[in-house]
Scaffold this motif. Structure first.
Motif, PDB file in Angstrom:
ATOM      1  N   LEU A 206      10.462  44.817 -49.314  1.00 52.83           N
ATOM      2  CA  LEU A 206      10.176  45.226 -50.694  1.00 52.83           C
ATOM      3  C   LEU A 206      10.675  44.190 -51.695  1.00 52.83           C
ATOM      4  N   ARG A 207      11.871  43.679 -51.468  1.00 56.25           N
ATOM      5  CA  ARG A 207      12.457  42.708 -52.394  1.00 56.25           C
ATOM      6  C   ARG A 207      11.640  41.409 -52.417  1.00 56.25           C
ATOM      7  N   VAL A 208      11.279  40.907 -51.247  1.00 57.58           N
ATOM      8  CA  VAL A 208      10.541  39.645 -51.168  1.00 57.58           C
ATOM      9  C   VAL A 208       9.140  39.783 -51.752  1.00 57.58           C
ATOM     10  N   VAL A 209       8.448  40.861 -51.396  1.00 56.09           N
ATOM     11  CA  VAL A 209       7.070  41.051 -51.874  1.00 56.09           C
ATOM     12  C   VAL A 209       7.052  41.260 -53.385  1.00 56.09           C
TER      13      VAL A 209
ATOM     14  N   GLU B 165       1.807  34.819 -44.018  1.00 52.61           N
ATOM     15  CA  GLU B 165       2.724  34.012 -43.212  1.00 52.61           C
ATOM     16  C   GLU B 165       3.898  33.519 -44.036  1.00 52.61           C
ATOM     17  N   THR B 166       3.627  33.144 -45.289  1.00 57.36           N
ATOM     18  CA  THR B 166       4.706  32.718 -46.186  1.00 57.36           C
ATOM     19  C   THR B 166       5.696  33.858 -46.426  1.00 57.36           C
ATOM     20  N   LEU B 167       5.148  35.047 -46.650  1.00 58.89           N
ATOM     21  CA  LEU B 167       6.007  36.194 -46.877  1.00 58.89           C
ATOM     22  C   LEU B 167       6.846  36.538 -45.639  1.00 58.89           C
ATOM     23  N   LYS B 168       6.242  36.397 -44.459  1.00 54.04           N
ATOM     24  CA  LYS B 168       6.998  36.642 -43.225  1.00 54.04           C
ATOM     25  C   LYS B 168       8.193  35.704 -43.133  1.00 54.04           C
ATOM     26  N   ARG B 169       7.950  34.426 -43.454  1.00 58.82           N
ATOM     27  CA  ARG B 169       9.047  33.448 -43.375  1.00 58.82           C
ATOM     28  C   ARG B 169      10.134  33.790 -44.387  1.00 58.82           C
ATOM     29  N   LEU B 170       9.720  34.172 -45.599  1.00 56.83           N
ATOM     30  CA  LEU B 170      10.687  34.514 -46.642  1.00 56.83           C
ATOM     31  C   LEU B 170      11.518  35.723 -46.237  1.00 56.83           C
ATOM     32  N   VAL B 171      10.856  36.724 -45.629  1.00 54.91           N
ATOM     33  CA  VAL B 171      11.584  37.927 -45.201  1.00 54.91           C
ATOM     34  C   VAL B 171      12.577  37.579 -44.099  1.00 54.91           C
ATOM     35  N   ASN B 172      12.164  36.771 -43.142  1.00 50.64           N
ATOM     36  CA  ASN B 172      13.052  36.419 -42.028  1.00 50.64           C
ATOM     37  C   ASN B 172      14.193  35.515 -42.460  1.00 50.64           C
ATOM     38  N   ASP B 173      14.033  34.828 -43.604  1.00 43.42           N
ATOM     39  CA  ASP B 173      15.095  33.971 -44.132  1.00 43.42           C
ATOM     40  C   ASP B 173      16.082  34.747 -45.004  1.00 43.42           C
ATOM     41  N   GLU B 174      15.768  36.023 -45.283  1.00 46.34           N
ATOM     42  CA  GLU B 174      16.639  36.820 -46.165  1.00 46.34           C
ATOM     43  C   GLU B 174      18.034  36.943 -45.570  1.00 46.34           C
TER      44      GLU B 174
END
Length: 472
Positions: free
Chosen positions: A384-387, A463-472
């Protein structure tokens, strides 16, 4: 109960554990038991009303589905073991798929826990029991928890009659990182410094308030809580029910406005406690908010050394070589409970098989606890935060009922990511997205999944969002 029923229950539990994850399963499901299966009807039991209410609200639909898929039954009833008295061999009560909640006072919202056996709510205002082992002297320090420890110590050692140090002090962390340890240490040390301290879990606060309503002693309950120096509330994320939350807010305001200290712990920051009203979240965020980060390897080794010292007193001769300790610290989870689990495995293998503790033995004993090769566990809150940030909308917009295009797209992508990156079921995801039905989530997942296959730009975005979420 026949062997087929027990085997079916074992399969249901294994599937449930795989779906919800070890952390969720170990928190809510180890104490659930199969009472029996009769004419396509399953009766499950739990030891407390709180556990029954929580499972009903969050997992009863999934339990029904799992039993239906198993083919053993298609209806499930959940009961409290201590509340059921029946003759041996008696048939189950009339079938109902979702158990009716216990009757509550008129001004308590459905789903609130009701405890009829608590005849004296004043007992709750005296606090939850403390574990004598959870003190400041037994708390191990590292970079991840140093600030939280210092703040807790400052609060606990404030002289009687002095004003609050940080108000409220709000600690948050994932499970097993020492929140409860610090809160109980505050309660124990605060009392030693002449302060009137009450330590309560959110569950016990709910029990006390609802029981006070039932016994028409709510005024005495409120006055007892508001007449203390320090209120310590643990696991605030479990506080449920509109009336209970309102009373908690009133108590919080009354204590803070009169210069009393409040200490809170939860598994997430105040802004992410979606079940709480905005005014409560705002008041909590207005104090000192401190996160306890995952343990680093150095701190894990300190914790392991302390636990081994304790175990060696109970089991003379028990010891763990340095290479095994390093292996556990590197590979067996990110919190103290994971480390305890690994040591218990080693102890059991050592005591029951008389095998020496070696690295080879340890690799076998704790192989299902090793998580170093697993991907990071993602939370819906992270998504939720990243999106929200990526699409320049607010978290509240995503969770709202708004259906404008600039909100619907991020909402559907967030639901899709929640299904792809977490272990949560569709009904669980729906609840986290503003109480939506699982069919809404399924529609969003299918739509985004289809678009990703045909829209290259959207596929790159996801894919960008997936990377951002996994980097949280």
């Amino acid at each position: 109960m026949d062997a087929d029923a027990r085997e079916a229950w074992d399969r249901v539990r294994r599937r449930l554990r795989a779906e919800v994850g070890e952390e969720v399963y170990s928190s809510w499901f180890p104490r659930i038991e199969l009472d029996g299966i009769h004419d396509g009807f399953v009766r499950l039991s739990v030891p407390t009303r709180f556990l029954k209410t929580w499972i009903q609200q969050h997992y009863i639909e999934r339990l029904v589905s799992l039993w239906q898929e198993e083919g053993s039954a298609d209806r499930v009833e959940l009961i409290v073991r201590t509340a059921v008295m029946r003759a041996p061999g008696a048939a189950p009560a009339p079938v109902r798929t979702v158990v009716t909640r216990a009757a509550a006072p008129a001004d308590v919202e459905a789903g609130t826990v009701v405890v009829s056996s608590m005849s004296n709510p004043a007992e709750v205002a005296n606090g939850s029991p403390l574990d004598p082992r959870l003190t400041f002297s037994t708390y191990r320090l590292g970079d991840s928890n140093r600030l939280a420890h210092a703040a807790a110590l400052k609060v606990a050692h404030a002289p009687a009659g002095s004003g609050p140090v940080f108000n409220p002090l709000y600690l948050h962390a994932a499970v097993g990182l020492g929140k409860t340890h610090l809160l109980q240490a505050i309660a124990a040390d605060g009392s030693d410094h002449g302060r009137r301290v009450v330590y309560l879990t959110a569950e016990r606060f709910m029990y006390g308030f609802v029981a006070a309503l039932k016994s028409q002693s709510s005024l005495a309950f409120k006055e007892q809580l508001r007449g203390i120096d320090t209120l310590v509330i643990d696991d605030l994320q479990f506080l449920q029910g509109k009336s209970v939350q309102q009373e908690f807010c009133h108590t919080l305001n009354a204590l803070m406005d009169s210069g009393r200290q409040v200490v809170i712990a939860a598994d997430r920051p105040p802004a992410e406690l979606d079940a709480l009203e905005e005014r409560v979240r705002s008041r909590l965020a207005g104090g000192l908010v401190v996160e306890i980060a995952p343990l680093d390897d150095e701190l894990k080794l300190e914790i392991l050394a302390a636990r081994i010292a304790t175990l060696s007193h109970q089991h003379p001769g028990f010891g763990v070589p340095a290479d095994v300790l390093n292996f556990i610290a590197r590979n067996c989870g990110q919190n103290g409970r994971d480390l305890d689990g690994a040591l218990n495995r080693l102890l059991a293998h050592n005591q029951l098989t008389s095998r020496a503790i070696t690295l080879e033995m340890a690799e076998t004993a704790v192989r299902d606890l090793v998580r170093s090769s697993e991907p990071k566990r993602v939370r819906v809150d992270d998504i939720l935060r990243v999106v929200a940030k990526h699409y320049n909308v607010s978290r509240a917009d995503i969770l709202s009922q708004r259906r404008t295009a600039n909100v619907v797209k991020p909402r559907q992508i967030a639901m899709y990511l929640a299904k792809m990156l977490t272990l949560r079921s569709l009904p669980e995801i729906g609840r986290r997205f503003g109480g939506r039905d699982h069919t809404t989530v399924l529609h969003a997942v299918r739509k985004i999944d289809g678009l990703v296959g045909t829209d290259r730009a959207l596929a790159d975005e996801v894919e960008t969002l997936k990377r951002l979420v996994n980097d949280e």
